[in-house]
Design a protein around this motif. Sequence first.
Motif, short mmCIF file in Angstrom:
data_model
loop_
_atom_site.label_atom_id
_atom_site.label_comp_id
_atom_site.label_asym_id
_atom_site.label_seq_id
_atom_site.Cartn_x
_atom_site.Cartn_y
_atom_site.Cartn_z
N ILE A 116 0.82 -1.21 0.00
CA ILE A 116 0.00 0.00 0.00
C ILE A 116 0.85 1.26 0.00
CG2 ILE A 116 -1.70 1.30 1.33
CD1 ILE A 116 -2.73 -1.47 2.31
N ASP A 117 1.86 1.26 0.88
CA ASP A 117 2.65 2.49 0.98
C ASP A 117 3.58 2.64 -0.22
OD1 ASP A 117 1.59 3.33 3.41
OD2 ASP A 117 2.81 1.84 4.46
N THR A 118 3.69 3.85 -0.66
CA THR A 118 4.56 4.17 -1.79
C THR A 118 5.99 3.72 -1.48
OG1 THR A 118 3.16 6.04 -2.29
CG2 THR A 118 5.38 6.07 -3.23
N PHE A 119 6.62 3.04 -2.46
CA PHE A 119 7.97 2.50 -2.25
C PHE A 119 8.95 3.60 -1.88
CE2 PHE A 119 6.62 -1.28 -4.65
CZ PHE A 119 7.18 -2.26 -3.85
N VAL A 262 -10.25 -0.10 6.75
CA VAL A 262 -9.20 0.33 5.83
C VAL A 262 -9.36 -0.20 4.41
CG1 VAL A 262 -7.47 0.92 7.52
CG2 VAL A 262 -7.51 -1.42 6.62
N VAL A 263 -10.57 -0.49 4.01
CA VAL A 263 -10.81 -0.85 2.60
C VAL A 263 -10.41 0.33 1.71
CG1 VAL A 263 -12.63 -1.24 0.88
CG2 VAL A 263 -12.58 -2.60 2.97
N CYS A 264 -10.70 1.52 2.17
CA CYS A 264 -10.35 2.73 1.39
C CYS A 264 -8.85 2.78 1.16
CB CYS A 264 -10.82 3.99 2.10
SG CYS A 264 -10.25 4.12 3.80
N ARG A 265 -8.10 2.48 2.20
CA ARG A 265 -6.63 2.52 2.13
C ARG A 265 -6.13 1.48 1.13
NH1 ARG A 265 -1.60 3.12 4.43
NH2 ARG A 265 -0.71 1.20 5.25
N LYS A 266 -6.77 0.30 1.14
CA LYS A 266 -6.32 -0.76 0.24
C LYS A 266 -6.71 -0.47 -1.22
CE LYS A 266 -6.47 -4.42 3.68
NZ LYS A 266 -7.45 -5.32 4.34
N PRO A 275 -3.11 4.69 7.69
CA PRO A 275 -3.90 3.77 8.51
C PRO A 275 -4.97 4.47 9.34
CG PRO A 275 -1.56 3.22 8.62
CD PRO A 275 -1.66 4.51 7.88
N GLU A 276 -4.75 5.75 9.62
CA GLU A 276 -5.79 6.50 10.35
C GLU A 276 -6.88 6.98 9.41
OE1 GLU A 276 -5.47 6.32 13.55
OE2 GLU A 276 -3.57 5.30 13.12
N ARG A 277 -6.84 6.53 8.19
CA ARG A 277 -7.82 6.86 7.16
C ARG A 277 -7.87 8.37 6.87
NH1 ARG A 277 -8.45 4.52 11.20
NH2 ARG A 277 -10.49 5.32 11.80
N GLU A 278 -6.72 9.00 6.98
CA GLU A 278 -6.64 10.40 6.56
C GLU A 278 -6.15 10.43 5.12
OE1 GLU A 278 -5.34 12.22 10.89
OE2 GLU A 278 -3.83 11.56 9.44
N CYS A 290 -12.17 5.16 -3.51
CA CYS A 290 -12.45 4.92 -2.10
C CYS A 290 -13.92 5.22 -1.77
CB CYS A 290 -11.51 5.73 -1.21
SG CYS A 290 -11.49 7.48 -1.61
N LEU A 291 -14.43 6.24 -2.42
CA LEU A 291 -15.83 6.60 -2.18
C LEU A 291 -16.75 5.43 -2.50
CD1 LEU A 291 -14.89 9.59 -2.00
CD2 LEU A 291 -16.95 10.18 -3.28
#
Lengths: 535, 308
Positions: A116-119, A262-266, A275-278, A290-291
């Motif tokens: 998920i996180d940018t390399f 955290v579906v939005c994050r994925k 992870p805090e969904r910000e 995500c919407l």
Amino acid sequence: MKLFPSGKIRRKNGWVVARRLVQFLSLILFFFLFIKTDYTGSDRIAYAVNIYFRIDPFLALSAMLAAKAIISLMLISGVVLALCFVFGRAFCGWFCPLGGLLDFFRSFIGTRKKKIDTFFPTASRTILVFCLVCAAFSFHISGILDPFSLLVRGLAQAIYPGFNFLVNEFFGFTYGKVPGIGHDISEGIYRGLKHFILPFEQHYFELAFLSGFMLVIVIVAERVQSRFFCRNVCPLGSMLGICSQLSVAKVSGADEQCGRCVVCRKTCPMGAINPEREVDKYGCTLCMNCLRACPRQVLSVGGGRPQVQNSVSLSRRNFFTIIGAGALLYSVAGARTVSGNKNEPLIRPPGALAEKDFLARCVRCAECIKVCIGNGLQPAFMEAGIETIFTPKLAARTGYCEFNCTLCGQVCPSGALEILTLAEKHTFKIGLARINKELCLPFNEHIPCIVCEEHCPTHDKAIRFKEVQVVTKDNRQKSIKQPYVIRDLCVGCGICETKCPIQGRSAITVSSDGETRHQDQLPPISSEHGTNPYS
Amino acid sequence: MGHSRRWFVRQVALFTAGLSVSVPRFTYDQAEAAVPPAKKPLVVSVQGKDYVQLVRKGVELAGGIDQFVSSGDTVVVKPNIGWDRRVEQAANTHPLVVKTLVELALDGGAKRVQVFDYTCNDARRCYHNSGIKDALAGLGRKVQLEYIDERKFIPVEISKGTSLKRWKIYQDVLEADRYINVPVAKHHGLSRLTLGMKNVMGVIGGNRGRLHHDLGQKLADLATVVKPDLTVIDATRMLMNNGPQGGRLADVKQTDQLVLSADQVAADAYGTTLFGLPSDSLDSTVAAHKMGLGEMNLSAMQIIERTI
């Protein structure tokens, strides 16, 4: 409260559908303009085929920094930058043709392992700052990694001519072999393809592999991480992202209703949700995935007072390191032989500014190379220094500069090539032809030829011939026509070099000698034919 | 041993289809190949300002279109469109001359009229700027102004050739029922002039510059294969210098003239005299005459000269 509420919920589909439609239309527009970057029966280019490069604020800023001048053609890019303060990085998610292409291919090839996180979260910013620092030193390399330049180069120099080659091979094979009505159908399809999609002629490019490889790598990287290029490399995206941190529009992240799933994050292709969904405005392209994905449909898009967020940014130390690196690169580059060499190794297109200004403005977009109807322009490699990679040069053995054509200047988005009128073009010298008597048939082997004279397009012929008596190798008297070049009349178009009928090296070659843009390098005395029109 | 033209066309088709690996061999029966011997070849020279009338009258004097085109024929009209030059620069055939000939071919009952040239500059620019594209627009579906299709260059064995034994020739020319050659009369650096026989350069493939050695004989060799049913030399304006491409209007002379003949050698021989040169000045004319491909002595021709 349950994590996944039961019962039917209305998903916010509309945004994603709208985004995909806009992306599709943008791609159609892009490919339409790409195909129209060609001669279409008029001496003027009918559409603003270079518009993508003119609205690119990264290229605009780089070119203006490097040229130390305002480039009016590219001022329109300010609008794109300004829109970031309203709509954030929607440009990347909705309009960018490379982004659209990546989304399209990702839906087929998928992403192998979801990281998920940018390399390399600071890489694109580093590239951006480095390119701008170099540009400030007039060492303009921004075009190498600019998304539009990279895309057009890959398409124009590899994918498109490669596709044409494949189609031609196929219908060359079926031609005459398919019986009866099948032949009419296959030929009909071929004619249709030729009329609407394929280039008029097969063109060939020296850097076909390199240009194609760069584009393919960017696409294949989708396997590693979604929007890999956009997140880890793209300097334009980074620039837009930085401005977007002050944007009005934003996707609101978690609220009290959020179930922390955290579906939005994925689902975020940009890895912009922590992870805090910000939602990080630097990365968010407002793609709205995500919407739609949120099980509770608690995410929304809206406006708000612009405020700077705490997203990853370059440390002060890194920033100064980059400036130092740019300075080091610039200073070492100045110590190379090519920098001290006053001989221009490359023949530039007609209308090109003096080499220093030309390099400062050229954004390596390959538009001029794409539009060159004689297949005369080629991307340079590093023969004139690393910074000249992908810049246009005339390679006259492959193709030539068509005398009555002024298209390259018309498609140049940055003014590196000036728009010439036909009359100006006719006297704009990009080089000079010289005959190699060791190779030339009438000189060395006393064989009649003068194909160069026949093709020389200047109204007052720059290539002429003398009828001379020679003694052949077997001691016979023979009368033969031997060509010669008149320096003042030759414009360096290179058609003589292209058409020279001997195999291998041409017996007549053009060099950058005598070019209009460097008049100070003309020989001190006027040549024997009349007066030098440039003195 | 000679073969019929039909046999040759079938060989071309088989070769294209990959069903035959042997290169089509061009050997005509004597009867089909030779110019009618006893009769003097007819050469028509017409002069006048109205080019449409000039073409119509010229063809009529040459025997009428029915003599050159029969009902249901496929016809190739081959102008010179080799250069990115405008009409007044006289490097390409005049569009009105081309258009009128195409219309005449249609009048004659042609099933299809193809017009093309293998250009030296960008083909699209040549077709546009020569004015020929615009001139042929709107003549209907039977008229096809086409760009050269590289797939159609077929290697042909030139059995009668002495300097050129094999070369790639355009399939449509080999297969067409009728071939009408419409060169523009102009100066040429190497061959002095380019008239009818030199216009064959636009229907052959390969590295054409390599033909410049012994060009006259090679053109004559090619003339044993590519034989126009009618040659119309467009001398409405002549490029007197800096040919074949020209560019300077000072080199152009307006003469409002056409030369027509079914004998391409005779047409070239007469055409040469328009430049003030003796009829046997071109190597290609002499070589072709020697091979029995046509007449080059003006005294042995039946010449009709008219002002319209």
